[in-house]
Design a protein around this motif. Structure first.
Motif, PDB file in Angstrom:
ATOM      1  N   SER A  41       0.841  -1.207   0.000  1.00  0.00           N
ATOM      2  CA  SER A  41       0.000   0.000   0.000  1.00  0.00           C
ATOM      3  C   SER A  41       0.870   1.248   0.000  1.00  0.00           C
ATOM      4  CB  SER A  41      -0.916   0.029   1.228  1.00  0.00           C
ATOM      5  OG  SER A  41      -1.868  -1.000   1.166  1.00  0.00           O
ATOM      6  N   GLN A  84      -7.272   0.764  -0.700  1.00  0.00           N
ATOM      7  CA  GLN A  84      -7.622  -0.492  -0.022  1.00  0.00           C
ATOM      8  C   GLN A  84      -8.885  -0.255   0.822  1.00  0.00           C
ATOM      9  OE1 GLN A  84      -4.281  -2.084   2.121  1.00  0.00           O
ATOM     10  NE2 GLN A  84      -5.391  -3.859   2.870  1.00  0.00           N
ATOM     11  N   ASP A 155      -5.347  -0.998  -5.145  1.00  0.00           N
ATOM     12  CA  ASP A 155      -4.873  -1.642  -3.925  1.00  0.00           C
ATOM     13  C   ASP A 155      -5.968  -2.537  -3.346  1.00  0.00           C
ATOM     14  OD1 ASP A 155      -3.435  -2.367  -1.723  1.00  0.00           O
ATOM     15  OD2 ASP A 155      -3.257  -0.346  -0.888  1.00  0.00           O
ATOM     16  N   GLU A 156      -5.778  -3.818  -3.459  1.00  0.00           N
ATOM     17  CA  GLU A 156      -6.720  -4.809  -2.933  1.00  0.00           C
ATOM     18  C   GLU A 156      -8.157  -4.530  -3.375  1.00  0.00           C
ATOM     19  OE1 GLU A 156      -6.123  -6.478   0.833  1.00  0.00           O
ATOM     20  OE2 GLU A 156      -3.980  -6.100   0.851  1.00  0.00           O
TER      21      GLU A 156
HETATM   22 MG   LIG Z   1      -2.018  -2.821   2.074  1.00  0.00          MG
END
Ligand SMILES: [Mg+2]
Ligand SMILES: Nc1ncnc2c1ncn2[C@@H]1O[C@H](COP(=O)(O)OP(=O)(O)OP(=O)(O)O)[C@@H](O)[C@H]1O
Length: 232
Positions: A41, A84, A155-156
């Motif tokens: 991240s 995220q 991110d994710e």
């Molecule tokens: Mg992360």
């Protein structure tokens, strides 16, 4: 399209990224995998220009170096980050937000795109407020289609999604893909990558890329985890 050269990031005395080199060509999609706390991240935040981190090294987007620039300049240069944990924007509807991030689109065009990303019903709700995890992720991808960034950092994008939602998010990424956008996708799971055309996989451990390779790396991670890369 995106080239990182010896990118480091620290907070005070703590170094989080220890010299990342990475090149994503136009239209390519690269996956970043790695254990919790390894700096994935942070890598996205630093490329986007989050000022929490002291950065060094080069961040080249189409050969112009963005390092040292503010977030807005990087955004204008074509960098997009999906978080995220997407933050809510109380008081701002998704429609207002969309009209602001791309003033060239009229209402009809925005609605058409929103329909494609199954977010039309959220246009008159506040951005990311009280949306489910999967709904937020669809809104993030909708924003990519609105802005056509040169570099999309996801991110994710698959975290907290059920199996069907992962597949549909992957399909939405595929629907956005073209030669003008390079993707960096951070994920813990191979599932979403199975639905995507992944050009390269990078394993990040302790702030460094310890291994890069083709899609086969995903199976290596899946079967043996990350301990195999630790201390390398
Ligand atoms: Mg992360
Ligand atoms: N603002 C901050 N202040 C202090 N430490 C930070 C900060 N941001 C990140 N870190 C630390 O840097 C390390 C890397 O964090 P990061 O969030 O990048 O990991 P990650 O690889 O994304 O992990 P995960 O897979 O759990 O999301 C962690 O030890 C984290 O605590």
């Amino acid at each position: 399209m995106l080239k990182l050269e010896n990118l480091t990031a620290s907070i005070g005395d703590v170094q989080i990224l220890k010299g990342i080199d990475l090149e994503i060509k136009p239209g390519e999609l690269h996956a970043i995998m790695g254990p919790n706390g390894s700096g994935k991240s942070t890598l996205c935040h630093v490329v986007m220009g989050n000022e929490t981190y002291q950065e060094h090294g080069k961040i080249l987007v189409e050969n112009s170096d963005l390092s040292g620039q503010k977030q807005l300049e990087r955004s204008n240069a074509g960098v997009f980050q999906s978080f995220q944990y997407p933050v809510g924007l109380p008081g701002v509807t998704l429609r207002e937000f969309s009209q602001n991030i791309n003033k060239e689109l009229n209402n009809e065009e925005i609605e058409k795109l929103a329909e494609k990303f199954s977010v039309k019903e959220f246009l008159d709700r506040e951005v990311n407020v009280d949306l489910s995890g999967g709904e937020k992720k669809r809104c993030e991808l909708f924003q990519i289609s609105l802005t056509s960034p040169k570099v999309a950092l996801l991110d994710e994008i698959d975290s907290g999604l059920d199996i069907d939602a992962i597949k549909s998010v992957a399909e939405l990424i595929n629907a956005n893909r073209d030669e003008n956008t390079s993707y960096l996708i951070v994920t813990h799971y191979s599932r979403i990558l199975k639905y995507l055309d992944v050009n390269m996989v990078h394993i990040v451990v302790d702030g460094e890329i310890v291994k890069s390779g083709s899609k086969e790396l995903i199976d290596e991670v899946d079967s043996d985890g990350y301990t195999q890369y630790q201390g390398k």
